[in-house]
Scaffold this motif. Structure first.
Motif, PDB file in Angstrom:
ATOM      1  N   UNK A  54      31.204  31.234  41.320  1.00  0.00           N
ATOM      2  CA  UNK A  54      30.532  32.539  41.349  1.00  0.00           C
ATOM      3  C   UNK A  54      31.582  33.647  41.489  1.00  0.00           C
ATOM      4  N   UNK A  55      32.494  33.493  42.448  1.00  0.00           N
ATOM      5  CA  UNK A  55      33.534  34.502  42.673  1.00  0.00           C
ATOM      6  C   UNK A  55      34.452  34.603  41.462  1.00  0.00           C
ATOM      7  N   UNK A  56      34.831  33.456  40.883  1.00  0.00           N
ATOM      8  CA  UNK A  56      35.727  33.447  39.727  1.00  0.00           C
ATOM      9  C   UNK A  56      35.086  34.124  38.518  1.00  0.00           C
ATOM     10  N   UNK A  57      33.836  33.791  38.247  1.00  0.00           N
ATOM     11  CA  UNK A  57      33.176  34.309  37.052  1.00  0.00           C
ATOM     12  C   UNK A  57      32.861  35.798  37.152  1.00  0.00           C
ATOM     13  N   UNK A  58      32.598  36.280  38.353  1.00  0.00           N
ATOM     14  CA  UNK A  58      32.255  37.696  38.503  1.00  0.00           C
ATOM     15  C   UNK A  58      33.464  38.611  38.336  1.00  0.00           C
ATOM     16  N   UNK A  59      34.669  38.056  38.479  1.00  0.00           N
ATOM     17  CA  UNK A  59      35.876  38.880  38.335  1.00  0.00           C
ATOM     18  C   UNK A  59      36.912  38.106  37.530  1.00  0.00           C
ATOM     19  N   UNK A  60      36.475  37.581  36.380  1.00  0.00           N
ATOM     20  CA  UNK A  60      37.303  36.660  35.607  1.00  0.00           C
ATOM     21  C   UNK A  60      38.589  37.316  35.114  1.00  0.00           C
ATOM     22  N   UNK A  61      38.549  38.597  34.769  1.00  0.00           N
ATOM     23  CA  UNK A  61      39.757  39.259  34.273  1.00  0.00           C
ATOM     24  C   UNK A  61      40.838  39.335  35.336  1.00  0.00           C
ATOM     25  N   UNK A  62      40.433  39.546  36.599  1.00  0.00           N
ATOM     26  CA  UNK A  62      41.391  39.637  37.694  1.00  0.00           C
ATOM     27  C   UNK A  62      41.822  38.266  38.205  1.00  0.00           C
ATOM     28  N   UNK A  63      40.905  37.311  38.194  1.00  0.00           N
ATOM     29  CA  UNK A  63      41.171  36.035  38.864  1.00  0.00           C
ATOM     30  C   UNK A  63      41.633  34.927  37.929  1.00  0.00           C
ATOM     31  N   UNK A  64      41.369  35.024  36.626  1.00  0.00           N
ATOM     32  CA  UNK A  64      41.867  33.988  35.727  1.00  0.00           C
ATOM     33  C   UNK A  64      43.394  33.908  35.748  1.00  0.00           C
ATOM     34  N   UNK A  65      44.119  35.036  35.835  1.00  0.00           N
ATOM     35  CA  UNK A  65      45.577  34.931  35.952  1.00  0.00           C
ATOM     36  C   UNK A  65      46.029  34.299  37.273  1.00  0.00           C
ATOM     37  N   UNK A  66      45.119  34.150  38.220  1.00  0.00           N
ATOM     38  CA  UNK A  66      45.463  33.496  39.484  1.00  0.00           C
ATOM     39  C   UNK A  66      45.246  31.983  39.380  1.00  0.00           C
ATOM     40  N   UNK A  67      44.077  31.558  38.903  1.00  0.00           N
ATOM     41  CA  UNK A  67      43.784  30.116  38.828  1.00  0.00           C
ATOM     42  C   UNK A  67      44.415  29.489  37.586  1.00  0.00           C
TER      43      UNK A  67
END
Length: 599
Positions: free
Chosen positions: A116-129
């Motif tokens: 849920x957290x990843x998908x709601x802010x995918x642009x910010x968090x995809x470069x993290x995961x």
């Protein structure tokens, strides 16, 4: 005295009915009354399992029935509040590795909340995961280790791979991502530290395409490492030995492939990731007709790069057959892209020989030409040409070959120098510059340099994420990120659902077309060659729909009967992050159908 059994059974029926009513009001049911819809676990083990844990979102009824009442604070939270808590904590962090550790911690405790957290802010968090931070995490894997993820199979396990697969708790796996850690991004040999890559890839299977996380299995094959730093690191978690490059290595991979298919079925998708160049091509040739497999570094990278070129074709108005492409790098990524470009060109009627003449490669020894001192790999032979003259640098190659597009996949850093970019701007009205190497510090150039030195005329794409660039005339251009995440989740979703057994290169050609079609004219004007990452779930689903239509039309699908409404079929399978309810809708007593939820 005769026993009236009808009366006895009636009294027993009334007794059990009264127990059910008491369950409804006191919330202390007899376990036999309730049929558990989603889990057989109870008590604290249920809370320690990330797949079943809901944290403080367990309802009061669930807490009492499942034996966790009192193990949580009395407040019952919504998932919205839980997500807000984690999002607020993430905003307080500035170090990407710290964010990675925190996010992986959520995944280890509460899987649905993590997605849920990843998908709601995918642009910010995809470069993290995923890239670029996952590369940093891999280099520190033994130092930040918290809890094992995935399956570790070593060369010492040869002969026992199937029994190791049997230890994996999920019995219905549809997708496997496997690496041997020899060529992790542009970082080289990281051995078992490479586990971060399959874990990150499969996170995107779920976040980007809605593939159920329990159907995904990350695997690392440990045959040693040639990285001396790791062999001297007390925190290294793999075998302390040099890489085994003997026949035993091949035998282990063979055994692994056969064990996966034997356990999970012949249509199980096996994605190869970050193998060394030689093994990557060798295994792709060896297994592609025997298993449902693909190599993301070769085919996924090729597809996303071709999609960028097809989008650029729309912006320039020049067909792909009129382009000349010069690669910086001649490894698996470059060759994969080059071969798919050739396929796209020949689809329009050009011969294969003519198409190959339009593609040149420059590696660490210089231009790939006939007669050079350094030997070329057999995979490179199709792109070895007669020497065009004296070429001693990449800049010489640009000025001599006069490419319309340069594509960097060498992982060697800033080799698209200012002079190279300026030369591309002089040679072309709209030069195409793709700086695709990962992680960020391995990129061939930045979008700021590319846009500034060509006065905003270039069409730019990068492998790592970069922010918008504001030019001196006030224009704001948003660089496209040629990220494989645009390709492999959608391809995987289509392949899994249609039960494709052998994945043709034409599937990746169609995926590239499907991706390029989703770039709007407005996005092209903004400088984008790919849709916004914020829309990647819909992009992946649309791609999967196109691919399912394609594989059925070409007789490549093995799911029967063929779904008539492919859009509805695919969307119905997509996993969401809503919490499951652990209470049954009704208690299973004949003729009663009493629902505590209806009370």
């Amino acid at each position: 005295m005769e026993i009236d059994y009808a009366v006895v059974f009636f009294l027993l029926y009334l007794f059990l009915f009264s127990q059910q009513l008491r369950t409804t009001w006191s919330l202390k049911p007899c376990v036999s009354v309730c049929r558990w819809a989603h889990t057989k676990e109870k008590g604290k083990p249920l809370m320690l399992n990330p797949r079943t844990n809901k944290g403080m979102a367990f309802s009061l009824q669930e807490r009492q029935i499942l034996g966790i009442h009192g193990l949580l604070p009395p407040k019952v939270e919504t998932q919205d509040i839980q997500a807000l808590r984690f999002q607020n904590n993430l905003k307080k962090m500035t170090d990407p590795l710290e964010k990675y550790i925190y996010l992986m911690g959520i995944q280890e405790r509460n899987e649905r909340l993590f997605y849920r957290v990843l998908m709601e802010d995918i642009e910010e968090l995809m470069p993290i995961v995923y890239t670029p931070t996952v590369g940093l995490a891999c280099t520190h894997y033994g130092h930040i280790f918290r809890r094992p993820k995935g399956l570790f199979i070593s060369i010492l396990d040869k002969g026992h791979v199937r029994s190791i697969l049997d230890n994996w708790p999920e019995t219905n796996v549809s997708a496997v991502v496997v690496t041997d850690g020899e060529r992790i991004l542009g970082l080289g040999d990281l051995g078992v530290y490479g586990m971060g890559i399959p874990v990150g890839k499969l996170c995107l299977y779920t976040a980007c395409a809605g593939i159920r996380p329990e159907k995904c299995l990350p695997v690392v094959i440990d045959v040693g490492t040639d990285n001396e730093t790791l062999l001297e690191d007390p925190f290294y978690m793999g075998l302390y030995q040099k890489r085994d490059r003997s026949q035993a290595y091949d035998d282990l991979i063979d055994e692994f492939m056969e064990a996966v298919v034997d356990k999970y079925g012949q249509d199980t998708l096996i994605q190869f990731e970050d193998f060394g160049n030689h093994n990557a091509f060798r295994f792709l040739r060896k297994y592609r007709e025997k298993f449902c497999t693909f190599n993301d570094d070769i085919q996924g990278t090729a597809s996303v790069a071709l999609a960028g070129l097809l989008a650029a074709q729309r912006a320039i108005g020049k067909p792909i057959t009129e382009h000349r492409v010069l690669f910086l790098g001649a490894g698996e990524a470059a060759l994969g892209i080059a071969n798919l470009i050739v396929m796209a060109m020949t689809e329009t009627g050009m011969t294969q020989a003519e198409a190959r003449k339009k593609i040149w490669m420059y590696d660490k020894y210089g231009l790939l030409v006939k007669g050079r001192q350094q030997e070329t790999d057999t995979n490179q032979e199709a792109f070895v040409h007669e020497s065009p003259g004296n070429v001693e640098s990449f800049l010489d190659a640009v000025n001599t070959i006069k490419p319309t597009a340069i594509i960097g996949v060498a992982g060697a850093g800033r080799l698209f120098t200012h002079d190279v970019i300026k030369a591309m701007g002089i040679l072309n009205e709209r030069p195409i510059i793709f700086s695709l190497s990962n992680p960020t510090n391995k990129a061939e150039c930045t979008p700021n340099d590319a846009y500034t030195l060509t006065n905003g005329r270039c069409l730019f794409a990068s492998g790592s994420p970069f922010g918008p660039v504001t030019l001196s005339d006030g224009r704001v251009l948003t660089p496209g990120q040629g990220n494989n995440a645009y390709i492999f989740p959608g391809v995987a979703l289509a392949v899994i659902l249609s039960r494709v057994r052998h994945i043709s290169d034409t599937v990746f050609l169609e995926a590239a077309k499907a991706l390029a079609e989703q770039v709007t004219d407005k996005e092209l004007e903004e400088g984008r060659l790919y849709p916004p990452l914020s829309n990647i779930r819909e992009v992946s689903i649309q791609m999967a729909i196109k691919l399912v239509e394609y594989v059925y039309a070409k007789g490549m699908a093995f799911r029967y009967p063929e779904p008539l409404d492919k859009n509805g079929f695919i969307r119905a399978t997509v996993w969401n992050t809503n919490y499951d309810c652990f209470l049954p809708d009704t208690y299973d007593w004949p003729g009663i159908g009493f629902s505590p939820k209806a009370k």
